[in-house]
Design an enzyme around this catalytic site. Structure first.
Site, short mmCIF file in Angstrom:
data_model
loop_
_atom_site.label_atom_id
_atom_site.label_comp_id
_atom_site.label_asym_id
_atom_site.label_seq_id
_atom_site.Cartn_x
_atom_site.Cartn_y
_atom_site.Cartn_z
N ASP A 1 0.82 -1.28 -0.26
CA ASP A 1 -0.07 0.21 0.00
C ASP A 1 0.80 1.24 -0.05
OD1 ASP A 1 -2.80 0.52 -0.38
OD2 ASP A 1 -3.11 1.06 1.84
N ASP B 1 -11.13 -5.80 11.34
CA ASP B 1 -11.28 -7.31 11.45
C ASP B 1 -12.42 -7.61 12.28
OD1 ASP B 1 -10.09 -6.12 13.50
OD2 ASP B 1 -8.27 -7.12 13.60
#
Length: 1039
Positions: free
Chosen positions: A321, A745
């Site tokens: 990223d 998550d």
């Protein structure tokens, strides 16, 4: 006498029918052809035609002879042998041989007769056990050369079978019953029953204690009584939320041999024994090469490439990223080194397959290694890895020098061109950007070392590079002489596909941090490989057990596995100090809470080491979903079918009872991606090899090779990682990783559970994966701060479990509620940690006096908690030291990071102030003299202020309280003892925090301790001088 003798029971015959049932019938039932034998379900009477059981001639079952007793009846005699009995072997006796064509028997008949007459020619007492007098079957088998085998009995192959004449062979015994791939292992009732009983007992004690506290106010200090009572009520509520989810822990076990037998063994549907396992796409995420060193990421990649899974069914995707050239070239080096590292691991079956971890093992590397060239191969591969590390560590300097040289050439060209046109060369030189150059002499399309437009961390093009192409479908074995230093003959040298991905970023778009990067990988992997399962890792978590993925697939491929959304593995860490000062291993959570959740609807998703079902990530509901009622969800009913929204439906009216149950619709405009969804769902189904397996796929459906990649497919994969692709779609809202929280998550896992999916906790005997964790106090607190802030965001969002659907079990809902509530305990914890000091300062206590009732309640509550801890240690496998470290850090984190998280969460909800977090450093310690040097580094942070204040106030209060009592005319020892007890309780929990502030052991000057004591004594004396004890009040209290 013969008429009254009992009739002998007939010989029972057992046969497996075509429907899979096992029937036990006597000879008379078979001859009469009862209804069970003539029914259609059992296959008709032909199933038992000419079926004869030949009993072995052991001493327990002697063959009938013509010289028998007068009581022998005709029905007691054995049936006549079938016509081919002369050519059929005796099933248990190992001495029979095929007879000659003439039927004379020859030597084989003589041998058979001698063995059958063994007991006639030998004293039977010789075959009796000396201790018990029982017949020794083992000795009889040895003397008669009998052999046992598969099923009832099987003769060794050297005895010979005449298959053409209808004899028996090994295939007659291979009709094995269906075997499950996994099983549940219940916690023993001798541990679990007392545990549940103690939970109930402590709950009763807490209720009684709180009622007593409310009804017995301390009139001398109502404010102190009110604060303490409010804190104790909240602590009891928080303990109840935590303990309720632990009352049904379970363990699980997987059968790897059964998995291989079902999916990789020759069968009618798979004659070549190819792998019928589904594909897996492995995601590895990284963002900053400065805090996540490329060498760590490269070792993680190598461990995944070498894992034990079909090579052509595995694909690895690395998400960068940060779009750093350093990460890109490190991956290229890793791909090159993998060509020798992966075959080496397969040849010698080494563990672990992370080269850095493997070469740092303290064990004997030659243990259980049988190949003579292992030592030579290991020495050579170690030298190659050392050179690989040198190249990786030299990449930053190599890129800098290359870019500097090529930029100078570009500037000279620009200056010469300007001079030819008669323009100012200085202006032209300044217009040349300082670019970052690739090894092939072109500009790097990602982030440059000197950021510029279209080449910065948040503004760059999308990049996709296939580092290792898709491997061949069939194994490719090495040949002699292929490599000059290592022999790979008869070793599969294929390497799984490796892909580098960096999604496009542009100004004006919300890229949603890690969740957005993972969703980009989901889309591009669906187009390139479309594995029905996805395994995600952080860049510092590597595969420690090469069979761990197979163990997870056992649960996905077992009966009912089509309703499992993900398999969560426990997180294990390396590089932690031996005492685990700050509870970095977090074993109480991973081995206690998560194991207990596995007995409900499944563990939470905790960010890394998780095997997902791709179809569940797409936001679809599970097949055969249920709605649960009751505490355990023991009462369930079939859920209503989720209805898809039609054109005429009103958007303001929800179609289903909960918005999470709506069907996902807007996936984007990629046709190839939309077509891949149905394939991923079908390939992820379990094998339909048993009538009880619902929603299965036929065996052999995944034997065909994957189609090769072409330019159009790769171009489509690049388009789906563009920053505009998610516009007007449901990505991040209903599909993929969920946006809007720093703990994406937990939210992603909650959404799946809320749709009715189940999850499984897989704990292999050997650790599945291992990673690193911050051992520095400051880094650890910042990590906890990020988790706690995400929990506060969940509490104030639509992902609060209080709003969950009926497909979420009650105790699973309680677990998710606790996730959102636990940071708020910090408010009451901070108050409660100051109460002992306030009590010592004022001379008052939380109760009127230390009477018997208060002490009995305190003893019962403490005793039941201790017993619960011991039993929890028993069923979870953690140690008491780990349990105590967890309690200590709960106080440290609760008074610092959790409190800050509540404040930041409130600011975000009320004022809209967003919170940004920095990455936790993954760099390994390079100090060979002290592996834990980072443990002693003190990095100041504002999170230290609350616990430091609590420490200082309690220490000063102890001196003041002792001095006040000693100088009083009538000392109040009971109140002093109560205040001292709770103050020391606070200080005992703060001990690791104090050690973290002191730095390296032995480096804290002694003068600091001296001055600390002097300052505390001086402040206590000043307090007494300013506010002396009330003698009259103390005298009246004493009376």
């Amino acid at each position: 006498m013969s008429s009254s003798s009992p009739k002998k029971s007939g010989v029972k015959s057992t046969r497996r029918t075509s429907s899979g049932r096992m029937l036990s019938s006597s000879r008379s039932d078979i001859e009469s052809g009862g209804p069970e034998l003539t029914s259609t379900s059992s296959g008709g009477p032909n199933d038992f035609m000419s079926y004869t059981v030949l009993m072995p001639p052991t001493p327990d079952n002697q063959p009938y002879t013509t010289v028998g007793s007068s009581s022998t009846k005709s029905e007691d005699l054995p049936p006549p042998p079938p016509p081919n009995a002369a050519k059929r072997t005796n099933q248990r006796g190992g001495g029979a041989r095929k007879r000659d064509d003439g039927g004379s028997g020859g030597d084989s008949s003589a041998k058979m007769d001698r063995r059958l007459s063994l007991l006639k020619s030998q004293n039977k007492s010789m075959l009796l056990r000396s201790q018990t007098g029982d017949f020794d079957h083992n000795r009889w088998l040895f003397e008669s050369k009998g052999t046992y085998g598969i099923g009832n009995a099987f003769w060794s192959p050297d005895g010979g079978y005449d298959d053409a004449a209808g004899g028996m062979n090994m295939s007659d015994f291979m009709d094995k019953p269906w075997k499950p791939l996994t099983r549940k292992v219940r916690v023993p009732a001798v541990i679990l029953s007392p545990y549940r009983l103690l939970v109930l007992g402590r709950l009763i004690c807490l209720i009684g204690f709180l009622i007593w506290r409310i009804t017995n106010a301390n009139t001398d200090a109502l404010w102190l009584w009110g604060l303490s009572t409010a804190c104790e009520i909240w602590f009891a509520f928080s303990w109840l939320l935590d303990i309720l989810t632990k009352i049904n822990p379970i363990n699980r076990a997987a059968d790897l041999a059964a998995l291989q037998e079902k999916f990789e063994s020759p069968s009618p549907s798979n004659p070549m024994g190819l792998s019928d396992l589904p594909g897996i796409d492995v995601f590895i995420s990284t963002a900053d090469p400065e805090k996540e060193p490329p060498l760590v990421t490269a070792n993680t990649i190598l461990s995944v490439l070498a894992t034990e899974y079909p090579v052509d069914k595995l694909a690895i995707y690395v998400s960068d990223d940060g779009a750093a050239l350093l990460t890109f070239e490190a991956m290229a080096e890793a791909a090159s080194f993998a060509e020798i590292w992966v075959p080496f691991c397969r040849k010698h079956c080494v563990e672990p397959r992370n080269p850095e971890a493997y070469f740092n093992l303290k064990l004997d590397p030659t243990k259980n290694k049988k190949q003579p060239d292992f030592v030579k191969d290991r020495r050579w591969i170690k030298r190659e890895y050392d050179e690989f590390k040198v190249r990786i560590n030299g990449l930053p300097e190599s890129i800098r020098k290359r870019s500097k040289t090529l930029n100078s050439k570009e500037q000279k060209k620009a200056v010469n061109l300007v001079k030819e046109n008669g323009e100012d060369p200085a202006a032209a030189k300044s217009n040349i950007p300082i670019a970052t150059w690739m090894a092939d002499g072109t500009h790097w399309p990602g982030t440059w070392r000197s950021p510029s437009p279209d080449h910065s961390n948040k503004d760059h093009a999308g990049i996709l590079q296939i580092m290792i192409k898709q491997p061949d479908h069939s194994p490719v074995y090495g040949n002699t002489g292929d490599h000059p230093f290592i022999e790979f003959t008869s070793v599969d040298i294929r390497v799984p596909m490796l892909v580098y991905v960096s999604r496009e970023k542009r100004h004006g778009y919300d890229h949603n941090k890690k969740a957005g990067a993972m969703n980009a990988l989901v889309r591009t992997s669906a187009i390139l490989s479309n594995g029905p399962f996805i395994l995600n890792f952080d860049c510092d978590h590597y595969i420690y057990n090469s069979l761990a993925i197979r163990e997870g697939m056992c649960y996905m491929m077992d009966r009912g596995g089509d309703r499992i959304c993900y398999i969560q593995y426990p997180q294990r860490f390396e590089g932690i100090d031996p005492s685990d000062r700050y509870a970095n291993h977090n074993t109480v959570f991973f081995d206690g809470n998560m194991r207990a959740l596995d007995g409900l609807q499944g563990p939470m998703y905790v960010g890394t080491g998780c095997l997902f079902r791709r179809y569940a990530l797409y936001g679809f509901c599970p097949p055969r979903a249920n709605e649960y009622l009751g505490i355990y969800g023991q009462h369930k009913r079939k859920a209503e079918v989720v209805r898809k929204r039609e054109e005429g439906d009103d958007d303001s009216q929800p179609l289903n009872e909960h918005p999470d149950l709506d069907m996902p619709e807007r996936f984007g405009n990629s046709g190839i991606f939309l077509d891949s969804i149905a394939f991923a769902e079908f390939q992820g189904r379990p094998l339909a090899d048993h009538p009880s397996v619902k929603n299965g796929r036929p065996p052999g459906a995944l034997l065909a090779p994957r189609p090769p990649l072409d330019a159009l497919t790769v171009a489509e994969a690049v388009s789906v990682i563009s920053c505009w692709y998610e516009d007007k779609t449901e990505w991040g809202d209903r599909i993929g990783w969920i946006y809007g929280s720093v703990t994406e998550d937990v939210v992603t896992g909650y959404r799946m559970h809320n749709r009715g999916w189940r999850s499984v906790y897989c704990i292999p005997k050997r650790d599945a994966f291992r990673g690193t964790a911050p051992i520095n106090l400051t880094d650890r607190l910042h990590q906890v701060l990020r988790w706690a802030t995400g929990s506060v965001e969940i509490f104030f969002s639509k992902n609060n479990a209080l709003l969950a659907s009926s497909r979420l079990k009650f105790l699973q809902r309680v677990a998710y509620i606790n996730v959102g509530i636990y940071p708020f305990t910090s408010i009451f914890l901070v108050i409660y940690c100051f109460l002992p000091a306030v009590s010592l300062f004022t001379g008052e206590f939380v109760v009127q006096s230390l009477n018997t009732t208060f002490l009995i309640y305190l003893l019962l509550i403490t005793l039941t908690l201790s017993l619960l801890s011991i039993l929890e240690v028993k069923w979870s496998g953690i140690s008491l030291e780990e349990y105590w470290r967890n309690e200590q850090f709960w106080v440290i984190g609760g008074t610092s990071a959790h409190l800050a998280a509540v404040l930041q969460g409130l600011l975000k909800v009320i004022a809209g102030i967003d919170i940004s977090f920095t990455l936790t450093s993954k760099s390994a310690n390079e100090d060979d003299e002290d592996l834990f040097a980072d443990l002693y580094i003190v990095k100041w942070t504002a999170l230290f202020v609350p616990p430091l204040t609590i420490l200082a106030v309690n220490i000063i209060a102890i001196f003041i309280g002792v001095s006040r009592t000693l100088y009083s005319v009538i000392p109040q020892w009971s109140k002093l003892i109560g205040g001292l007890f709770f103050s020391f309780w606070v200080l005992a929990h703060m001990y690791p925090f104090c050690k973290g502030l002191m730095g390296r052991r032995g480096k804290t000057p002694t003068i600091i301790y001296v001055w600390s004591g002097l300052i505390a004594i001086t402040i206590s004396l000043l307090w007494i001088a300013i506010s002396p004890p009330d003698i009259g009040h103390s005298y009246n209290e004493g009376i």
